[in-house]
Structures are given as C-alpha cells and as structure tokens.
Design a protein around this motif. Structure first.
Motif, PDB file in Angstrom:
ATOM      1  N   ALA A  54       7.342 -62.555  79.145  1.00  0.00           N
ATOM      2  CA  ALA A  54       8.169 -63.635  79.680  1.00  0.00           C
ATOM      3  C   ALA A  54       8.653 -63.258  81.069  1.00  0.00           C
ATOM      4  O   ALA A  54       9.487 -62.381  81.229  1.00  0.00           O
ATOM      5  CB  ALA A  54       9.355 -63.898  78.750  1.00  0.00           C
ATOM      6  N   PHE A  55       8.126 -63.911  82.064  1.00  0.00           N
ATOM      7  CA  PHE A  55       8.553 -63.727  83.454  1.00  0.00           C
ATOM      8  C   PHE A  55       8.007 -64.906  84.238  1.00  0.00           C
ATOM      9  O   PHE A  55       7.140 -65.643  83.759  1.00  0.00           O
ATOM     10  CB  PHE A  55       8.028 -62.404  84.036  1.00  0.00           C
ATOM     11  CG  PHE A  55       6.526 -62.252  83.935  1.00  0.00           C
ATOM     12  CD1 PHE A  55       5.699 -62.658  84.962  1.00  0.00           C
ATOM     13  CD2 PHE A  55       5.944 -61.701  82.795  1.00  0.00           C
ATOM     14  CE1 PHE A  55       4.323 -62.534  84.869  1.00  0.00           C
ATOM     15  CE2 PHE A  55       4.567 -61.571  82.702  1.00  0.00           C
ATOM     16  CZ  PHE A  55       3.753 -61.986  83.734  1.00  0.00           C
ATOM     17  N   ALA A  56       8.514 -65.107  85.424  1.00  0.00           N
ATOM     18  CA  ALA A  56       8.028 -66.176  86.313  1.00  0.00           C
ATOM     19  C   ALA A  56       8.070 -67.550  85.648  1.00  0.00           C
ATOM     20  O   ALA A  56       7.244 -68.405  85.940  1.00  0.00           O
ATOM     21  CB  ALA A  56       6.607 -65.864  86.792  1.00  0.00           C
ATOM     22  N   SER A  57       9.070 -67.757  84.777  1.00  0.00           N
ATOM     23  CA  SER A  57       9.240 -69.065  84.118  1.00  0.00           C
ATOM     24  C   SER A  57       7.921 -69.587  83.556  1.00  0.00           C
ATOM     25  O   SER A  57       7.533 -70.726  83.800  1.00  0.00           O
ATOM     26  CB  SER A  57       9.825 -70.078  85.110  1.00  0.00           C
ATOM     27  OG  SER A  57      11.070 -69.660  85.594  1.00  0.00           O
ATOM     28  N   LYS A  72       6.559 -77.788  83.341  1.00  0.00           N
ATOM     29  CA  LYS A  72       6.949 -76.891  84.425  1.00  0.00           C
ATOM     30  C   LYS A  72       7.985 -75.921  83.871  1.00  0.00           C
ATOM     31  O   LYS A  72       8.580 -76.169  82.824  1.00  0.00           O
ATOM     32  CB  LYS A  72       7.548 -77.667  85.604  1.00  0.00           C
ATOM     33  CG  LYS A  72       6.607 -78.678  86.252  1.00  0.00           C
ATOM     34  CD  LYS A  72       7.328 -79.421  87.354  1.00  0.00           C
ATOM     35  CE  LYS A  72       6.440 -80.486  87.985  1.00  0.00           C
ATOM     36  NZ  LYS A  72       7.163 -81.241  89.044  1.00  0.00           N
ATOM     37  N   GLY A  73       8.213 -74.828  84.566  1.00  0.00           N
ATOM     38  CA  GLY A  73       9.146 -73.812  84.086  1.00  0.00           C
ATOM     39  C   GLY A  73      10.594 -74.173  84.372  1.00  0.00           C
ATOM     40  O   GLY A  73      10.897 -74.927  85.288  1.00  0.00           O
ATOM     41  N   ALA A  74      11.507 -73.581  83.570  1.00  0.00           N
ATOM     42  CA  ALA A  74      12.932 -73.873  83.731  1.00  0.00           C
ATOM     43  C   ALA A  74      13.786 -72.626  83.940  1.00  0.00           C
ATOM     44  O   ALA A  74      14.975 -72.733  84.199  1.00  0.00           O
ATOM     45  CB  ALA A  74      13.455 -74.615  82.493  1.00  0.00           C
ATOM     46  N   GLY A  75      13.209 -71.441  83.824  1.00  0.00           N
ATOM     47  CA  GLY A  75      14.013 -70.227  83.743  1.00  0.00           C
ATOM     48  C   GLY A  75      14.832 -69.893  84.967  1.00  0.00           C
ATOM     49  O   GLY A  75      15.894 -69.281  84.850  1.00  0.00           O
ATOM     50  N   GLU A  76      14.382 -70.255  86.146  1.00  0.00           N
ATOM     51  CA  GLU A  76      15.060 -69.809  87.362  1.00  0.00           C
ATOM     52  C   GLU A  76      15.723 -70.927  88.152  1.00  0.00           C
ATOM     53  O   GLU A  76      16.397 -70.675  89.150  1.00  0.00           O
ATOM     54  CB  GLU A  76      14.044 -69.077  88.250  1.00  0.00           C
ATOM     55  CG  GLU A  76      13.503 -67.815  87.598  1.00  0.00           C
ATOM     56  CD  GLU A  76      12.170 -67.389  88.194  1.00  0.00           C
ATOM     57  OE1 GLU A  76      12.191 -66.783  89.271  1.00  0.00           O
ATOM     58  OE2 GLU A  76      11.124 -67.655  87.573  1.00  0.00           O
ATOM     59  N   GLY A  77      15.532 -72.160  87.713  1.00  0.00           N
ATOM     60  CA  GLY A  77      16.068 -73.294  88.469  1.00  0.00           C
ATOM     61  C   GLY A  77      17.579 -73.328  88.556  1.00  0.00           C
ATOM     62  O   GLY A  77      18.134 -73.950  89.456  1.00  0.00           O
ATOM     63  N   GLY A  78      18.270 -72.672  87.609  1.00  0.00           N
ATOM     64  CA  GLY A  78      19.722 -72.683  87.651  1.00  0.00           C
ATOM     65  C   GLY A  78      20.314 -71.673  88.608  1.00  0.00           C
ATOM     66  O   GLY A  78      21.465 -71.816  89.024  1.00  0.00           O
ATOM     67  N   ALA A  79      19.534 -70.651  88.967  1.00  0.00           N
ATOM     68  CA  ALA A  79      20.096 -69.548  89.748  1.00  0.00           C
ATOM     69  C   ALA A  79      19.754 -69.600  91.235  1.00  0.00           C
ATOM     70  O   ALA A  79      20.578 -69.227  92.077  1.00  0.00           O
ATOM     71  CB  ALA A  79      19.625 -68.206  89.172  1.00  0.00           C
ATOM     72  N   ASN A  80      18.547 -70.041  91.567  1.00  0.00           N
ATOM     73  CA  ASN A  80      18.056 -69.724  92.909  1.00  0.00           C
ATOM     74  C   ASN A  80      18.686 -70.523  94.043  1.00  0.00           C
ATOM     75  O   ASN A  80      18.552 -70.135  95.196  1.00  0.00           O
ATOM     76  CB  ASN A  80      16.526 -69.843  92.959  1.00  0.00           C
ATOM     77  CG  ASN A  80      16.038 -71.207  92.540  1.00  0.00           C
ATOM     78  OD1 ASN A  80      16.815 -72.138  92.387  1.00  0.00           O
ATOM     79  ND2 ASN A  80      14.741 -71.313  92.322  1.00  0.00           N
ATOM     80  N   ALA A  81      19.385 -71.610  93.788  1.00  0.00           N
ATOM     81  CA  ALA A  81      20.000 -72.374  94.883  1.00  0.00           C
ATOM     82  C   ALA A  81      21.513 -72.236  94.926  1.00  0.00           C
ATOM     83  O   ALA A  81      22.163 -72.834  95.778  1.00  0.00           O
ATOM     84  CB  ALA A  81      19.621 -73.854  94.768  1.00  0.00           C
ATOM     85  N   VAL A  82      22.076 -71.429  94.020  1.00  0.00           N
ATOM     86  CA  VAL A  82      23.532 -71.335  93.936  1.00  0.00           C
ATOM     87  C   VAL A  82      24.131 -70.755  95.210  1.00  0.00           C
ATOM     88  O   VAL A  82      25.106 -71.291  95.759  1.00  0.00           O
ATOM     89  CB  VAL A  82      23.948 -70.486  92.721  1.00  0.00           C
ATOM     90  CG1 VAL A  82      25.475 -70.344  92.681  1.00  0.00           C
ATOM     91  CG2 VAL A  82      23.460 -71.111  91.433  1.00  0.00           C
ATOM     92  N   GLY A  83      23.562 -69.661  95.688  1.00  0.00           N
ATOM     93  CA  GLY A  83      24.116 -69.021  96.880  1.00  0.00           C
ATOM     94  C   GLY A  83      24.156 -69.949  98.074  1.00  0.00           C
ATOM     95  O   GLY A  83      25.164 -70.010  98.800  1.00  0.00           O
TER      96      GLY A  83
END
Length: 338
Positions: A92-95, A288-299
């Motif tokens: 499990a990596f790269a969504s 499509k993947g969902a794993g990283e969509g919550g983190a990458n635009a926060v900053g």
C-alpha cells in the motif's frame, strides 16, 4: 463568508481565508494479483498481496467482490499480507490499493462468476445466460421460477474426482491480475479560514473545507475518513511539526515534548465534498486514489489564509509557520506603517 470576514477585520480581528487547488498522482502499478475461492460452506475468501495500513482495504475489496460475484458482503473474508498464500504483492503506497487491487478483485470475481454459472448450467440443465447469482444463490435471471442451487453446492460438486472438473484443478476458485502502466489523477481544492492572535502569534483554524473528485467512491465513508485524517496530518506539517537542530547539527526535536503534533483540539471539523464527475479512463470502474488528497494541499491553503489575515501576500515562505514568525511579520508590518 467574505462579508463576515470583512466585518471582523473592521473590528480589528486578524482573520483570513486561503485556497489551494491540486492534482494528485495515484494508482501506481504495474500489477496486483488476487485469488478468490468459494469453500463448501459457501463462504468466499479473497487473497491479495496488498497491504492494510488502516485504510480499509478489507472493506473495499469485500464490497467489490460482493457486488461483482453476487454474494453477501458478510460472506467474504479478505486475506492480505501473507506471502505463503499468494506469490506477488506490492503493498500500500502511492494511493494505489483500491485502483489496482480493486480492479484485480473485480476481474477475478468475473472469472469466478462465469465458472460458477457454467457449472450451474450443467447441473440445472439450463443455459448459463439464463442464470444469475443473488446473495450466493444461483437462480433464473429476472426472477423467473425454476430450480436453484447454492454456491456451497457448486463448490462441493467440484471436489477431487468429480466428473465436472475436466482438466481443471479441484475446488471453486479463480485468479486475476490487473496491470497498469499509467497513474490516475484525482484533483481537488482546499479552503482554510484562520484567525491570528496578535499577542502570541498563534494560528487558530476556524473552518476547513475539502472538495475532492475521486472518479468513483466505492465506500464514501472511508474516503471521507482518509481525507479528514490527511488534513490532520497536513495541519501538523503546516503549523506544528518542526524539525529543529542546534549549531552542531544535532536534532532538538527528539521527543514528543519537543516535537509538537496537532490534537483534536487543534484540528477543526473538516467539511468534505466527494464528487465522482471525472471517472478515470484507465480502469473499468473509473477508480482514482484517495490516500493523499487530504494532506497535500493543507500547507498551501493555510499559508495563503495567513497571508490574507496579515494583509501581506506572499509573506509565508516556509512551513511550519511558527508563532514567532507571525509575531515578526506583524512587527515588521507595524514598523513599515503598512
């Protein structure tokens, strides 16, 4: 929201909103394998080389198998991470799990369904095209009256020595592999509303919104949970989790007393909108993947909101944004008379 913020700024509050749009890469290949077996009690076992890291792979794989095969969700047991049960697996990596393992599951379930209906057609003396599988029972399609047979009976009929086997191995199972050389591209937008404390430089997140197009949400609650968890992680990177070193290069953030992490007090209720407007053309389910969509635009969203609250576009140039940075910027603004 803008009218309210304008009024609050007029009352002296340091409040601002920021927006960050993003496109994510997900569904990394090149392959995933799945084997599905029905035992003589009618239970279904799905064996995959994918890994569970708490993202709910067991739930998603079971849902896809149940929908495709025609069995109840609670009749499925998902086995993962056991190299003695399946030869290949990429983890499990790269969504990637829902995209790759999910499609491999669907393909294996289709193969198994076709075999089940072929065997049932022989046993029931009826064309396979006239049969369907509903909750683990093979019946005539369209609700027509006629004989039926359970999956358990089909599995039992394929025991060693059965005439129905032909050249096949005993048992009722099917394997499939999904291969992909291209990643999928979900996209979304983050919106943050923050308030700054002029005396301490603290940043409070008053509201946070995420809109995310995932192509196809197999389980919207799991997608929502991953996005909210990702936002919490992103808030840590944006405001708290600083890697500090002394003059000799020795790390100073070596315990949780030195390395700040957000808690439920710092993370606001995250409003999530999940859309399915742009299914991926690279797999039949449009996943499509969902794993990283919550983190990458926060900053970016929080930095933009802080800029807006300060009235200083482009002021924030590094993360995490510490209170001393906010106080220094406010001091510089006052001294410049801006």
């Amino acid at each position: 929201m803008q009218t309210e913020q304008k009024q609050r700024r007029a009352n002296g509050e340091l409040i601002g909103a920021g927006v960050a749009m993003f496109v994510e890469k997900s569904g990394l290949g090149p392959f995933d394998d799945v084997r599905i077996t029905v035992n003589t009690s009618g239970m279904v076992e799905v064996v995959t080389g994918a890994a569970s890291v708490g993202q709910g792979v067991e739930t998603v794989v079971a849902q896809i198998c149940a929908d495709t095969l025609g069995v109840r969700y609670d009749a499925i047991n998902v086995i993962h991470g056991q190299t003695n049960r399946i030869a290949r697996g990429l983890g499990a990596f790269a969504s990637r799990v829902t995209v790759m393992t999910g499609e491999a599951t669907r393909l294996a379930a289709i193969k198994l369904r076709d075999r089940i209906l072929a065997i049932a057609a022989e046993l029931l003396q009826s064309p396979a095209a006239d049969l369907d599988i509903v909750d683990g029972l093979i019946v005539r399609s369209g609700g027509s009256a006629g004989p039926s047979i359970r999956l358990a009976q089909i599995a039992a009929a394929l025991a060693p020595g059965s005439k129905l086997l032909g050249d096949d191995e005993p048992g009722l199972s099917a394997e499939a592999s999904f291969e992909s050389r291209h990643m999928t591209y979900p996209y979304g937008v983050h919106i943050a509303v923050v308030k700054l404390a002029a005396d301490t430089g603290a940043v409070a997140i008053e509201r946070y919104l995420v809109a995310y197009d995932i192509g196809k949400a197999v389980n919207p609650m799991l997608v929502n949970g991953q996005i909210v968890g990702g936002v919490a992680q992103g808030i840590g990177g944006a405001l708290y989790e600083e890697f500090a070193y002394d003059d000799r290069g020795e790390p100073l953030s070596v315990t949780f007393a030195d390395y700040l992490m957000p808690t439920s007090r710092e993370v606001p209720d995250v409003e999530v909108i999940i859309t399915e407007d742009a299914p991926s053309p690279l797999n039949p389910m449009g996943l499509k993947g969902a794993g990283e969509g919550g983190a990458n635009a926060v900053g970016a969203a929080i930095a933009s909101a802080i800029d807006n609250a300060l009235g200083m576009p482009g002021a924030i140039t590094r993360l995490p944004v510490m209170p001393q940075t906010i106080k220094a910027l406010l001091k510089a603004k006052i001294e410049s008379g801006a």
